[in-house]
Design an enzyme around this catalytic site. Structure first.
Site, mmCIF file in Angstrom:
data_model
loop_
_atom_site.group_PDB
_atom_site.id
_atom_site.type_symbol
_atom_site.label_atom_id
_atom_site.label_comp_id
_atom_site.label_asym_id
_atom_site.label_seq_id
_atom_site.Cartn_x
_atom_site.Cartn_y
_atom_site.Cartn_z
ATOM 1 N N HIS A 1 -8.145 -1.111 0.669
ATOM 2 C CA HIS A 1 -7.222 -2.225 0.439
ATOM 3 C C HIS A 1 -8.072 -3.447 0.131
ATOM 4 O O HIS A 1 -9.049 -3.687 0.824
ATOM 5 C CB HIS A 1 -6.404 -2.562 1.688
ATOM 6 C CG HIS A 1 -5.721 -1.398 2.336
ATOM 7 N ND1 HIS A 1 -4.385 -1.162 2.202
ATOM 8 C CD2 HIS A 1 -6.185 -0.413 3.134
ATOM 9 C CE1 HIS A 1 -4.049 -0.082 2.897
ATOM 10 N NE2 HIS A 1 -5.126 0.392 3.470
ATOM 11 N N GLN B 1 1.218 -11.386 -2.911
ATOM 12 C CA GLN B 1 -0.127 -10.872 -2.679
ATOM 13 C C GLN B 1 -0.799 -10.542 -3.992
ATOM 14 O O GLN B 1 -0.184 -9.950 -4.873
ATOM 15 C CB GLN B 1 -0.051 -9.607 -1.826
ATOM 16 C CG GLN B 1 -0.012 -9.917 -0.349
ATOM 17 C CD GLN B 1 -0.262 -8.692 0.494
ATOM 18 O OE1 GLN B 1 0.221 -7.618 0.161
ATOM 19 N NE2 GLN B 1 -0.999 -8.857 1.577
ATOM 20 N N LYS C 1 -14.135 -2.990 7.777
ATOM 21 C CA LYS C 1 -13.799 -3.911 6.685
ATOM 22 C C LYS C 1 -14.798 -5.048 6.555
ATOM 23 O O LYS C 1 -15.583 -5.313 7.468
ATOM 24 C CB LYS C 1 -12.410 -4.503 6.902
ATOM 25 C CG LYS C 1 -12.307 -5.360 8.157
ATOM 26 C CD LYS C 1 -10.948 -6.020 8.280
ATOM 27 C CE LYS C 1 -10.828 -6.717 9.643
ATOM 28 N NZ LYS C 1 -9.640 -7.554 9.756
ATOM 29 N N ARG D 1 8.206 -11.213 5.021
ATOM 30 C CA ARG D 1 8.175 -10.997 6.463
ATOM 31 C C ARG D 1 9.081 -12.008 7.116
ATOM 32 O O ARG D 1 9.163 -13.164 6.710
ATOM 33 C CB ARG D 1 6.728 -11.110 6.985
ATOM 34 C CG ARG D 1 5.892 -9.928 6.504
ATOM 35 C CD ARG D 1 4.461 -9.958 6.973
ATOM 36 N NE ARG D 1 3.696 -8.995 6.170
ATOM 37 C CZ ARG D 1 2.374 -8.887 6.160
ATOM 38 N NH1 ARG D 1 1.646 -9.666 6.934
ATOM 39 N NH2 ARG D 1 1.769 -7.999 5.396
ATOM 40 N N HIS E 1 -5.561 -1.616 -4.607
ATOM 41 C CA HIS E 1 -5.923 -0.429 -3.828
ATOM 42 C C HIS E 1 -6.779 0.488 -4.682
ATOM 43 O O HIS E 1 -6.388 0.852 -5.791
ATOM 44 C CB HIS E 1 -4.659 0.290 -3.354
ATOM 45 C CG HIS E 1 -3.873 -0.536 -2.389
ATOM 46 N ND1 HIS E 1 -2.791 -1.279 -2.761
ATOM 47 C CD2 HIS E 1 -4.069 -0.777 -1.067
ATOM 48 C CE1 HIS E 1 -2.336 -1.943 -1.709
ATOM 49 N NE2 HIS E 1 -3.090 -1.654 -0.677
ATOM 50 N N ASP F 1 -2.792 -8.082 -4.708
ATOM 51 C CA ASP F 1 -3.152 -6.898 -3.941
ATOM 52 C C ASP F 1 -3.870 -5.890 -4.832
ATOM 53 O O ASP F 1 -3.724 -5.910 -6.052
ATOM 54 C CB ASP F 1 -1.864 -6.275 -3.388
ATOM 55 C CG ASP F 1 -2.109 -5.564 -2.067
ATOM 56 O OD1 ASP F 1 -3.281 -5.416 -1.687
ATOM 57 O OD2 ASP F 1 -1.133 -5.166 -1.425
ATOM 58 N N CYS G 1 0.806 -1.218 0.000
ATOM 59 C CA CYS G 1 0.000 0.000 0.000
ATOM 60 C C CYS G 1 0.843 1.274 0.000
ATOM 61 O O CYS G 1 0.544 2.190 -0.778
ATOM 62 C CB CYS G 1 -1.020 -0.015 1.130
ATOM 63 S SG CYS G 1 -0.616 -1.064 2.529
#
Lengths: 587, 587
Positions: free
Chosen positions: B466, B329, B420, B311, B333, B331, B282
Site C-alpha cells: 500500500h 486518497q 512499513k 469515514r 497498490h 492511493d 485496497c
C-alpha cells in the site's frame, strides 16, 4: 386508439402481447396472468403457469396459434366495466384480482379490451388500460424471443412468474432487419468486449451495477473525460469538486427529496444526520455559486465536473455499463444573465460539436437535435416567467438555426423548469442514443435563492444551464465500445500498437521503438517472441489493436517498421520517423 | 509514573490539569467535574459550574492559584482505593459517580491521585488513571487558553459542561515559543486562507466535514494529483477506477467489517442489500487483480487511483480540510513477488522523493522516515510467515540505506500485517506531518485468495504494497496551504499572475499578454483599471499572486512588462519573451 405513427408501433407491440396471451390461454386455459406491457423493442407477458411446463421449444406452437388469431382479424374493442363484472370475469386469477383491487382503491376506471369476431362475440378479453390497434390483423409479423423468470410486481418476496418476450413488426423484412441488428449487436455487446479487451470487471463481493475499471478501461474513461475537459476549458469552463454525499437538506431545498427520496441511496453514520448519495450535481454546484456574493461581472460562471452520481436501480434493471448503480457524469452548469443565454447555449453546442466531430459522429444523418418547448395548450404546467420562457425558447431556436443543427421543435417536451436541446446520435448499426444535452432552468436558482448584483446595484436572479457532453461516462463507454465494436480510433485506443520482434535478436530494437513512441505520448506494448509471430499477429487482431508493428532483420537494418493496421490484410513498411509522426498526431 | 522523556511532557500536561482543577475548587468548592485529560498540545477539564459564572476574565485569578499550588511543590501520590471510599469521597458529584459506576462494572482498579503536603496530608484528590509527574513543582510554566461548552461524554443529549483549556511547558521560553507558533499558525490557518483565497467552501445544507472546492481550490487539487500522476506513471503505475460503494461482503472478506463497521457510512436503497461507502481502496483493488488469472509475467502490477473515501468522523472532530468526512486518497497498490519487494519499495521512495523535492520539502532537516518493524519480544502479534517478515524488514532497511534516507528503525511500530516506511515532513513553522507511506501487507492477499502462477506453473501468493504519496489530498492541502501561507510556488499557484494595465488604453495589450502566456499553459488574469493601480497591486498581495505584471505606456512601446513578485518591494522590467519563458518553465 393509436392514431399518430409514433404510437402505432407501440400499439402493435401491445396488441401482439394480448394475441400471445390469447394463444397461451387457448393452449393452456388454466394459466393465470400478471402484467404484459410493451417495451422499447418488443413486448412481454408474465404468466403463472401452475403445473404447465413451457420452454422455448413451445414457441412454434404458440406462434402458430398467434398467427391464427392475427389472420382472424378480430376487432379490438375497448369498454369500461363495473368492478363487479371485472371481479366476476377474473375471480379465478389472483393476480388480476389484485390489480382490480388496486384500481378500485385508486378510484380508477376499469377497462377491458375484447377481441371481437364477425358475429360480434368477444372471443378473448383482458383487463387493460390500452392503447391498442383496432384489429388483430394489423399486428403484422411477430416472433417469440425469450422465456425467463420474473417476480410478481418485481418483488423478490412475491411469486415467481414466467415471462414470455416477443417482438412484432409491420413486415417480414422489418423483422429480418431487426434480427440481423440483434445479431450484430450481440457481436459488439460491450459486456463481452469489455471482458475480452480487459476494460472493466465486476466483483460479486463489491456488487452488481458497480463496475471496476481496469487500466485499459480507465485509460478510455480518462481519455474521454480529458478530451471533453480540454475542449470545454477553451470555452471557459473551470473544474470544481464536490463531495459525493450530502445532508438531505440540500434536496429538500432543491425539491428533489419530495419527489425522488425512494430512488436515492440513503447514508447513515453513528449520528442522527440523514445523508444521501448524490443522484445529480446541480444542487451542490449552486452552493459553490452561493458561497460568495456575485456581481454581474462574475457572470457567466461556468462550472464543470466529472463526478459520480448514484441511483438505486433495481438489480433486474442493471446491464453492463449501460445501466449501473454508480455512474460518472461529465456535468456542467452555467450561471448567467437572461441576456447571455443565447451565447452560453452556443458555447455548449460548440463543445458538443467539437467532441462528436472528433469521434466522427457528427456527420449528416449521424445525429439529430430535439428542441423541447412548452405545450402551448398547457402553459400552467410550467414554472417561471412567461416572458423568460418565450425569450429562451426563441434563443434556443436561434442557436439551432445559426449553428445549422439538424433539429426539430417538439411541443410539450420541455421540463417544467425550462426548455432544452437534446442531442441524439446514431451508432454504426443504426441505433439511436440520447447523449448530450443543454437544459435551461429557471426554477433551481429561485429555490436556492441565487442572486447577483446587476449594473444598477440591484439583486437579480441568474439562469442556470445544465449541460452534459457525453452524459454518463459509463453509458457513453457502452455506446462507443459497441459503435466501434472495440476497434477504437488510434487517438482513443488504450493500446495503440503491439510491437512484435520477429525473433529474440529483435527484442532490443522493439523496446527502442516502444521508447521512441513513448516520447511522443504513444502507447505501445512489446509482445515478446515466446509465441510464434503468427499467433501474436492474430492476438493483436483479437485485441483490436489499431497497429501491429513487426520488427525483423530488414526493419532493424533499414530503420523501418512493418505496419499491419487493424482489420487490413496488406502490410506496409514505413520509416520509424513516419510512424512516430503518425502516433504523435493521434491526439 | 512518567519515566521516558517522551511521556514526561504528557505527564506535565496531565498534572497541570489537576493543578487547574484544584485551583478552580479552591475558588469555587461547589463545582463538580467531568473528565480532564491531556491532549496533543495541552490539557483540558470539564466542569459543571452550577450557579458559578466563569469567563476568560477569570483566567488570571485561576492561574494565580495554580502558581501557588505549583510553588508549594506537593507530592503527587497514586493509590488504589476501594469502591466504597471512592463513592464516599465523590458522593456529591454525579459525574464522578457515573465514572466510578462504569469502572466498577468493568471490574477495573479505582485509583486516586493525591496532592500531598509536607505534613503528609492529602490537600487534593482526584479519581484518575494517571500517569502524572511526581511533584506539582515539576509542572513548570502554564497558561489557560480557552473556555468553551462541551457535552458530558460528548453526547448532545446529556448535560452541557464548561471546558477549560490550558497548556504547560518546562520553561517560559518554551511557552513563549509555543504562543508565537500559535500566532503564526493562526495567520496561516488554512480555513481562513481557504476563504480569503477562494479555494473551498462549506455549505450548511450539504453538511459539515464535506468541503466543496471552488475553481481555484480544484486547480490546486488537480495540480497536486496530476503532478503525482505524472511522476508515478513514469515509474509504471497505471490508473484504475472503482465505485465508491460496495456490498459489506467485501469488508467481511477483508476483515475490516468486524473491526470498523461502526465507523463506516452505511448505505441502503430500496432493496435488502447492505452497502457501505468505502473507507479505503485496497479491497476494491484486489478485485481488479483477481478479475483474471495472473502469471509471474504480469507482476509487478502497479495500480494507482486518486479517489474519495469516507469515514464517519464525529462532528466535533471535524476541522477545515484537516479532518473531513469525505477525503481523497492518492492511493496506490503494488502486487508483486516477494523477491520484487525491494525494487518496488525503491520505486515508491523515488516517487516520494521526486514529489517532495519539487515542493521543496525534501531537504535536510525537512523530513524523516520511520521504519516500523515487529516487536521482537511479541512476534506472535504479527500475521504472515516469519521468514517473509525478516526478509521484508531487511529489504526495507536496505532501501532506506541505499536511498540515503534520514531514517530511524522503530521496534514494535509495524502493523500486524507488515512492516512499513512512514515519511514525516516539517512545515515552514516547524510542525511535523506524516504524509507519505509505503506499507507492506502479507495478510490481505491471503484473505482475498490472490494468486499468480510462477515459472514452475505453481500457484503463489503475491505481496501487496500500500502506498500514498500525498496521503489525503484534503489534509495535504491543509498542510501546504499553511506551509506556504497561501503563497504557492509559481508552478502550483491557481493564478500565476495578475496583469494590471495602468489605464484603459493598455487593456488590449494586457489581454494580448494574457493570451501569450496562455499558449504556454500560463494562468493569468487581467485586472481592469476600474480600480486604481495602487489598489490592484495591494489586492494582488492580499491574494498572494506570485506575479503582478504592470503594462503601461513604456511597456507597450518596448514589448516589455514590469514584474512585481509576491512579497518583494523591488519591481523588475523584463521582455515579454523572458516572462513567457519563465511561465513556460514553471511546470
Amino acid at each position: 386508439m393509436c392514431a399518430p405513427q409514433a404510437e402505432y408501433e407501440l400499439c402493435r407491440r401491445h396488441t401482439a402481447s394480448h394475441v400471445m396471451s390469447m394463444a397461451v390461454k387457448m393452449l393452456h386455459p388454466e394459466v393465470t396472468m400478471g402484467v404484459g406491457p410493451w417495451t422499447e423493442t418488443g413486448f412481454y407477458q408474465d404468466y403463472d403457469l401452475g403445473e404447465v411446463k413451457l420452454s422455448d421449444k413451445d414457441f412454434k406452437k404458440i406462434e402458430k396459434k398467434m398467427r391464427w388469431i392475427v389472420n382472424k382479424d378480430f376487432a379490438v374493442v375497448r369498454r369500461t366495466v363495473p368492478a363487479a363484472e371485472a371481479r366476476e370475469k377474473f375471480g379465478h386469477d389472483p393476480y388480476k384480482m389484485e390489480l382490480i383491487a388496486d384500481l378500485v382503491a385508486k378510484d380508477a376506471e376499469l377497462t377491458f379490451y375484447d377481441f371481437v369476431n364477425e358475429a360480434g362475440e368477444a372471443v378473448y378479453s383482458d383487463l387493460c388500460a390500452g392503447p391498442h390497434l383496432e384489429r388483430t390483423g394489423e399486428v403484422g409479423t411477430f416472433k417469440l424471443m425469450k422465456i425467463a423468470g420474473a417476480y410478481w410486481r418485481g418483488d423478490a418476496d412475491r411469486e415467481m412468474l414466467t415471462r414470455l418476450y416477443g417482438v412484432a413488426f409491420a413486415t417480414k423484412e422489418d423483422l429480418g432487419a431487426y434480427l440481423t441488428l440483434l445479431e450484430e449487436a450481440a457481436k459488439r455487446d460491450h459486456r463481452k468486449l469489455g471482458k475480452e479487451l480487459d476494460l472493466f470487471c465486476f466483483s460479486e463481493i463489491v456488487g452488481s451495477g458497480l463496475p471496476l475499471f481496469t487500466p485499459k478501461g480507465t485509460f478510455l474513461r480518462e481519455k474521454i473525460a480529458g478530451t471533453i475537459k480540454e475542449i470545454q476549458e477553451r470555452y471557459g469552463f473551470t473544474a470544481v469538486h464536490i463531495p459525493h454525499i450530502t445532508k438531505k437538506d440540500l434536496y429538500e431545498t432543491s425539491g428533489h427529496w419530495q419527489k425522488y427520496q425512494d430512488d436515492l441511496f440513503h447514508v447513515k453514520g453513528k449520528g442522527q444526520t440523514e445523508f444521501v448519495m448524490k443522484p445529480m450535481n446541480c444542487p451542490h454546484h449552486t452552493q459553490i455559486y452561493a458561497s460568495r456574493p456575485r456581481s454581474y461581472r462574475d457572470l457567466p460562471l461556468r462550472l464543470a465536473e466529472t463526478t459520480m452520481c448514484y441511483r438505486d436501480e433495481q438489480p433486474g434493471e442493471l446491464l453492463g455499463l449501460s445501466r449501473v448503480r454508480g455512474f460518472t457524469q461529465d456535468d456542467g452548469h452555467t450561471f448567467c444573465r437572461m441576456d447571455q443565454v443565447k451565447a452560453e447555449v452556443t458555447i455548449v453546442v460548440n463543445i458538443i460539436r467539437e467532441f462528436y466531430t472528433k469521434l466522427g459522429m457528427f456527420g449528416e444523418g449521424q445525429y439529430r437535435v430535439s428542441l423541447s418547448v412548452r405545450d402551448s395548450e398547457n402553459l400552467q404546467k410550467y414554472l417561471g416567467l412567461d416572458a423568460n420562457w418565450d425569450r429562451a425558447e426563441q434563443m434556443l431556436q436561434e442557436v439551432a438555426e445559426e449553428q445549422g443543427l439538424n433539429y426539430e421543435r417538439i411541443e410539450g417536451e420541455a421540463a417544467f423548469y425550462g426548455p432544452k436541446l437534446d442531442f441524439l446520435f446514431r451508432d454504426a448499426i443504426g441505433r439511436e442514443w440520447q447523449l448530450a444535452t443543454a437544459q435551461l432552468d429557471f426554477v433551481m436558482p429561485e429555490r436556492f435563492g441565487l442572486a447577483y448584483i446587476n449594473e444598477q446595484g440591484e439583486k437579480e436572479q441568474p439562469v442556470m444551464i445544465h449541460r452534459a457532453i457525453a452524459g454518463s461516462l459509463e453509458r457513453f463507454m457502452s455506446v462507443i465500445i459497441e459503435h466501434f465494436a472495440g476497434a477504437f480510433p488510434l487517438w482513443l485506443s488504450p493500446v495503440q500498437a503491439h510491437i512484435c520482434p520477429v525473433v529474440d535478436r529483435h527484442v532490443e530494437a522493439a523496446y527502442d521503438l516502444r521508447d521512441a513512441l513513448k516520447t511522443v505520448g504513444g502507447r505501445a506494448e512489446v509482445i515478446d517472441p515466446s509465441d510464434t509471430l503468427g499467433k501474436r499477429l492474430r492476438n493483436a487482431q483479437t485485441q483490436k489493436v489499431p497497429l501491429t508493428l513487426i520488427v525483423g532483420d530488414s526493419e532493424v537494418a533499414d530503420g523501418t517498421v512493418t505496419v499491419r493496421k487493424y482489420g487490413e490484410k496488406q502490410d506496409e513498411t514505413v520509416t520509424q520517423a513516419t510512424l512516430v509522426e503518425m502516433i504523435a498526431g493521434a491526439k
